[in-house]
Design a protein around this motif. Structure first.
Motif, PDB file in Angstrom:
ATOM      1  N   GLY A 253      39.382  28.021  39.844  1.00 18.02           N
ATOM      2  CA  GLY A 253      39.505  28.454  41.233  1.00 18.02           C
ATOM      3  C   GLY A 253      40.472  29.576  41.484  1.00 18.02           C
ATOM      4  O   GLY A 253      40.672  29.968  42.634  1.00 18.02           O
ATOM      5  N   THR A 254      41.078  30.140  40.432  1.00 19.22           N
ATOM      6  CA  THR A 254      42.081  31.177  40.645  1.00 19.22           C
ATOM      7  C   THR A 254      41.491  32.426  41.275  1.00 19.22           C
ATOM      8  O   THR A 254      42.106  33.061  42.121  1.00 19.22           O
ATOM      9  CB  THR A 254      42.747  31.543  39.300  1.00 19.22           C
ATOM     10  N   ALA A 255      40.265  32.794  40.885  1.00 17.91           N
ATOM     11  CA  ALA A 255      39.681  34.052  41.348  1.00 17.91           C
ATOM     12  C   ALA A 255      39.551  34.109  42.870  1.00 17.91           C
ATOM     13  O   ALA A 255      39.625  35.181  43.462  1.00 17.91           O
ATOM     14  CB  ALA A 255      38.312  34.257  40.708  1.00 17.91           C
ATOM     15  N   ASP A 256      39.374  32.967  43.531  1.00 15.17           N
ATOM     16  CA  ASP A 256      39.171  32.953  44.977  1.00 15.17           C
ATOM     17  C   ASP A 256      40.430  32.569  45.753  1.00 15.17           C
ATOM     18  O   ASP A 256      40.379  32.399  46.969  1.00 15.17           O
ATOM     19  CB  ASP A 256      38.057  31.963  45.336  1.00 15.17           C
ATOM     20  N   ALA A 257      41.547  32.430  45.041  1.00 14.38           N
ATOM     21  CA  ALA A 257      42.729  31.898  45.709  1.00 14.38           C
ATOM     22  C   ALA A 257      43.496  32.949  46.499  1.00 14.38           C
ATOM     23  O   ALA A 257      44.084  32.643  47.525  1.00 14.38           O
ATOM     24  CB  ALA A 257      43.655  31.254  44.672  1.00 14.38           C
ATOM     25  N   ALA A 258      43.527  34.190  46.036  1.00 10.32           N
ATOM     26  CA  ALA A 258      44.294  35.229  46.717  1.00 10.32           C
ATOM     27  C   ALA A 258      43.453  35.843  47.828  1.00 10.32           C
ATOM     28  O   ALA A 258      42.332  36.279  47.591  1.00 10.32           O
ATOM     29  CB  ALA A 258      44.719  36.307  45.734  1.00 10.32           C
ATOM     30  N   PRO A 259      43.951  35.902  49.052  1.00 11.51           N
ATOM     31  CA  PRO A 259      43.159  36.450  50.166  1.00 11.51           C
ATOM     32  C   PRO A 259      43.098  37.973  50.103  1.00 11.51           C
ATOM     33  O   PRO A 259      43.945  38.624  49.478  1.00 11.51           O
ATOM     34  CB  PRO A 259      43.938  35.980  51.396  1.00 11.51           C
ATOM     35  N   PRO A 260      42.108  38.567  50.772  1.00  7.69           N
ATOM     36  CA  PRO A 260      42.018  40.028  50.803  1.00  7.69           C
ATOM     37  C   PRO A 260      43.183  40.631  51.569  1.00  7.69           C
ATOM     38  O   PRO A 260      43.772  40.005  52.443  1.00  7.69           O
ATOM     39  CB  PRO A 260      40.685  40.270  51.532  1.00  7.69           C
ATOM     40  N   GLY A 261      43.505  41.879  51.222  1.00  6.42           N
ATOM     41  CA  GLY A 261      44.623  42.554  51.866  1.00  6.42           C
ATOM     42  C   GLY A 261      45.958  42.283  51.227  1.00  6.42           C
ATOM     43  O   GLY A 261      46.984  42.773  51.699  1.00  6.42           O
ATOM     44  N   THR A 262      45.970  41.490  50.151  1.00  4.85           N
ATOM     45  CA  THR A 262      47.206  41.184  49.446  1.00  4.85           C
ATOM     46  C   THR A 262      47.146  41.761  48.037  1.00  4.85           C
ATOM     47  O   THR A 262      46.097  42.189  47.563  1.00  4.85           O
ATOM     48  CB  THR A 262      47.436  39.666  49.365  1.00  4.85           C
ATOM     49  N   VAL A 263      48.284  41.761  47.364  1.00  6.20           N
ATOM     50  CA  VAL A 263      48.362  42.192  45.970  1.00  6.20           C
ATOM     51  C   VAL A 263      48.693  40.959  45.147  1.00  6.20           C
ATOM     52  O   VAL A 263      49.758  40.364  45.308  1.00  6.20           O
ATOM     53  CB  VAL A 263      49.435  43.280  45.775  1.00  6.20           C
TER      54      VAL A 263
END
Length: 325
Positions: A253-263
């Protein structure tokens, strides 16, 4: 016409072969921050060349400026820049193209900036409302309850930047690895990689359809992650950073954990970054490499200016020569 041809040739050279060669160069992974500066210089040099060519095509305004600035003979300046021929309407067409190009670029930049800012504001509100303060003295760190391991930063004005780590990442990583990923995200904020990424996205969207600067956005993201890895490795060790990155990338699930607009820590090319971290220590730029990179960046920026100004410089103070018009 020769000056305009030279400027357009410079733009095509930088936007095509030079950027493709830079994208495939092996040295950029050893000096990612220097490579980022070179990429930005190439992009600015290309914009300067295209803009200069359009301004010179609308040569009436340019010629008056050169005559006044260098006290040059007007007919000679006209011959140097406008040539011996006149095309009806070329001034209006060139100025219109320049105006439309600047308007389109500004519109793209404003639209993307607004969309990214709104996304960051939403994620910052979520992190502040639902997250808890992390361990340590850094007030920017938030721990957010989430089943997938993730670490990312939310850029913002002074005092409003956030570094978010999920509870799954806290449980997955050792204390040393957690410290390494926090330092990685601090490096992104400190080096203002979010601005570099936004700039690259805008210019790639504006020029990529013409085949110019196509690798720009992808390469900026890739090099920004490498530069942040190096910053974290200097403080916590290469293998610790590599281990943290491997743990984060292989967790479900790591690939979907960071939201858009972040680094995010798990940015592009994680396998390449891991190999790079464990194969050799990050290179420290020497005087020669810094000088070569700085010279290349200066050339990319200076060539359009030199090409555009060369005829006027050669004709400086010709207004009072015998026979001058």
């Amino acid at each position: 016409m020769l000056v305009i041809t030279g400027l357009l040739a410079h733009a095509l050279l930088i936007g095509g072969p030079v950027t493709r060669a830079l994208a495939g160069a092996s040295w950029v992974s050893r000096h990612p921050q220097a490579a980022l500066r070179l990429w930005h210089s190439c992009a600015l040099g290309l914009l300067a060349s295209v803009s200069g060519a359009l301004v010179l095509a609308a040569h009436d305004l340019w010629e008056h400026g050169m005559v006044w600035l260098f006290h040059a003979d007007k007919p000679l300046i006209h011959t140097a820049y406008g040539g011996a021929w006149q095309a009806r309407g070329i001034t209006e067409v060139a100025l219109l193209a320049l105006l439309l190009g600047m308007t389109g670029l500004s519109w793209t930049a404003a639209r993307r900036s607004l969309r990214v800012r709104r996304a960051r504001d939403r994620h910052r509100l979520t992190a502040d409302a639902q997250g808890s303060h992390g361990r340590g003295d850094d007030p920017a760190v938030r721990v957010l309850a989430h089943a997938a391991p993730a670490a990312f930063c939310i850029p913002g004005p002074p005092g409003r930047s956030r570094i978010v780590v999920t509870t799954a990442a806290q449980d997955l990583l050792s204390p040393e690895e957690r410290a390494a990923i926090l330092e990685h995200e601090r490096a992104h904020l400190r080096l203002r990689h979010h601005r570099a990424i936004l700039t690259a996205d805008v210019l790639t969207a504006a020029l990529g359809w013409m085949g110019l600067l196509r690798p720009y956005a992808d390469q900026v993201r890739r090099l920004a992650e490498m530069a942040a890895d190096d910053q974290a490795a200097r403080k916590h060790g290469r293998r610790t950073v590599a281990s943290a990155l491997l743990e984060m990338c292989t967790a479900p699930g790591t690939a979907d954990a960071a939201p858009p607009g972040t680094v995010a820590m798990t940015g592009p090319d994680p396998a390449e970054r891991i190999r790079r971290l464990i194969s050799a220590p990050p290179a420290v730029p020497g005087r020669l490499s810094r000088a070569l990179t700085g010279t290349a960046a200066a050339v990319a920026l200076a060539v359009p200016v030199l090409v555009a100004m060369a005829p006027a410089l050669l004709l400086a103070n010709t207004a009072h020569l015998p026979g001058a018009g």
